[in-house]
Design an enzyme around this catalytic site. Structure first.
Site, PDB file in Angstrom:
ATOM      1  N   ASN A  57       0.698  -1.161  -0.026  1.00 59.24           N
ATOM      2  CA  ASN A  57      -0.104  -0.115   0.058  1.00 59.24           C
ATOM      3  C   ASN A  57       1.016   1.333   0.149  1.00 59.24           C
ATOM      4  OD1 ASN A  57      -1.642   1.949   0.708  1.00 59.24           O
ATOM      5  ND2 ASN A  57      -2.173   1.740   2.323  1.00 59.24           N
ATOM      6  N   TRP A  58       1.075   2.041  -1.098  1.00 55.82           N
ATOM      7  CA  TRP A  58       2.010   3.042  -1.089  1.00 55.82           C
ATOM      8  C   TRP A  58       1.278   4.371  -0.613  1.00 55.82           C
ATOM      9  CZ3 TRP A  58       5.178   3.427  -6.269  1.00 55.82           C
ATOM     10  CH2 TRP A  58       6.074   2.462  -6.586  1.00 55.82           C
ATOM     11  N   GLU A  70      -5.608  -5.574  10.143  1.00 57.04           N
ATOM     12  CA  GLU A  70      -4.831  -4.557  10.421  1.00 57.04           C
ATOM     13  C   GLU A  70      -5.164  -3.836  11.745  1.00 57.04           C
ATOM     14  OE1 GLU A  70      -2.464  -3.023   6.783  1.00 57.04           O
ATOM     15  OE2 GLU A  70      -4.262  -1.401   6.938  1.00 57.04           O
ATOM     16  N   GLY A 114       2.474   1.497  11.144  1.00 59.04           N
ATOM     17  CA  GLY A 114       3.443   2.563  10.769  1.00 59.04           C
ATOM     18  C   GLY A 114       3.927   2.644  12.538  1.00 59.04           C
ATOM     19  N   GLY A 139       2.650  -1.433   4.274  1.00 60.00           N
ATOM     20  CA  GLY A 139       2.638  -0.019   4.104  1.00 60.00           C
ATOM     21  C   GLY A 139       4.080   0.591   3.732  1.00 60.00           C
ATOM     22  N   GLY A 140       4.680   1.076   4.748  1.00 59.69           N
ATOM     23  CA  GLY A 140       5.953   1.725   4.398  1.00 59.69           C
ATOM     24  C   GLY A 140       7.095   1.085   3.938  1.00 59.69           C
TER      25      GLY A 140
HETATM   26  C1  PEP Z   1      -0.898  -0.001   6.099  1.00 66.51           C
HETATM   27  O1  PEP Z   1      -1.154   1.194   6.262  1.00 66.51           O
HETATM   28  O2  PEP Z   1      -1.502  -0.617   5.405  1.00 66.51           O
HETATM   29  C2  PEP Z   1       0.150  -0.454   6.884  1.00 66.51           C
HETATM   30  C3  PEP Z   1       0.187  -1.929   6.959  1.00 66.51           C
HETATM   31  O3  PEP Z   1       1.221   0.261   7.158  1.00 66.51           O
HETATM   32  P1  PEP Z   1       2.711  -0.172   7.805  1.00 66.51           P
HETATM   33  O4  PEP Z   1       3.170  -1.363   6.825  1.00 66.51           O
HETATM   34  O5  PEP Z   1       3.848   0.937   7.524  1.00 66.51           O
HETATM   35  O6  PEP Z   1       2.754  -0.374   9.285  1.00 66.51           O
END
Ligand code: PEP
Length: 233
Positions: A7-8, A153, A159, A216-217
């Protein structure tokens, strides 16, 4: 085979996407790799990773300035769309009902929705984690239509560089699998998302009912994303 979805968010560029697709074309994996990119990058995307969006309108077409319909996403080449991400729920007030409508709209146009559910820190502290997960699945996942993907999630871990314990993730995913089975959607892939990195991906994906990860990141740079994909080939 696991599903590894990136997920950018509101990051990236055409050059960055080309570089990522190029790097992904050099690895050998059985896993299904998906990149959910900003709307502007969907139409020009070419490469081995399937392309997804990060949101879709509840409307089909018409006077909804700034909205993008499922039909438009399909036309641009998107195969997936994230719906109900915690940032949409938090900043745009999206409820389970809205998320279900969006998922339904995606299904109508042949796009697989990646439907996110998960508890906030306050809900966790109040002992409501399982309740929020169960109602999130029951109310956000359409009963009819084509295949969907569900992503657990935990919102407090996104994050943040922290994750729930393996036992907590196993309990959450088992509940999601049971709830989906009761809805006639047994076998739906369930992804774990929040603070997935190369260093924890293999362990996370070995937990029962974890069919992949939503990242995400660590999906923005191939040096971070590829180790996650290769954590389980
Ligand atoms: C997200 O926002 O879907 C996510 C999984 O973020 P991160 O991997 O940065 O925690």
């Amino acid at each position: 085979m696991k599903i590894i979805a990136g997920n950018w968010k509101m990051n990236g560029s055409a050059v960055a996407l080309r570089e990522m697709q190029d790097a992904l074309s050099k690895i050998d994996t059985e896993n299904r790799v998906i990149l959910c990119v900003p709307f502007t990058l969907i139409a020009g995307a070419h490469g081995v990773a399937a392309i997804g969006a990060q949101d879709v309108s509840v409307h089909d077409h018409g006077a909804f300035t700034g909205e993008v319909s499922a039909q438009m996403l399909a036309d641009a080449g998107a195969k997936y769309v994230i719906v109900g991400h915690s940032e949409r729920r938090m900043y745009h007030g999206e409820t389970n009902d809205v998320v279900r409508e969006k998922a339904q709209m995606a299904l109508t146009h042949g796009i697989t929705p990646i439907i996110c559910v998960g508890e906030t820190m306050d809900e966790r502290d109040a002992g409501k984690t399982m309740e929020i997960i169960e109602s999130g699945v029951r109310e956000s996942v359409p009963v009819d239509g084509g295949d969907v993907i569900v992503a657990y999630e935990p919102r407090w871990a996104i994050g943040a560089g922290i994750t729930p314990t393996d036992d907590e993730i196993a309990a959450a995913h088992t509940l999601i699998a049971e709830t989906l089975a009761k809805m006639g959607r047994g076998g739906t892939p369930i992804l774990y998302g929040a603070s997935v990195k190369g260093g924890n991906a293999a362990k996370l994906m070995s937990i029962p009912h974890v069919d992949g990860v939503l990242v995400g990141g660590a999906s923005l740079k191939s040096d971070d994303f590829i180790p996650i994909i290769m954590a389980t080939k």
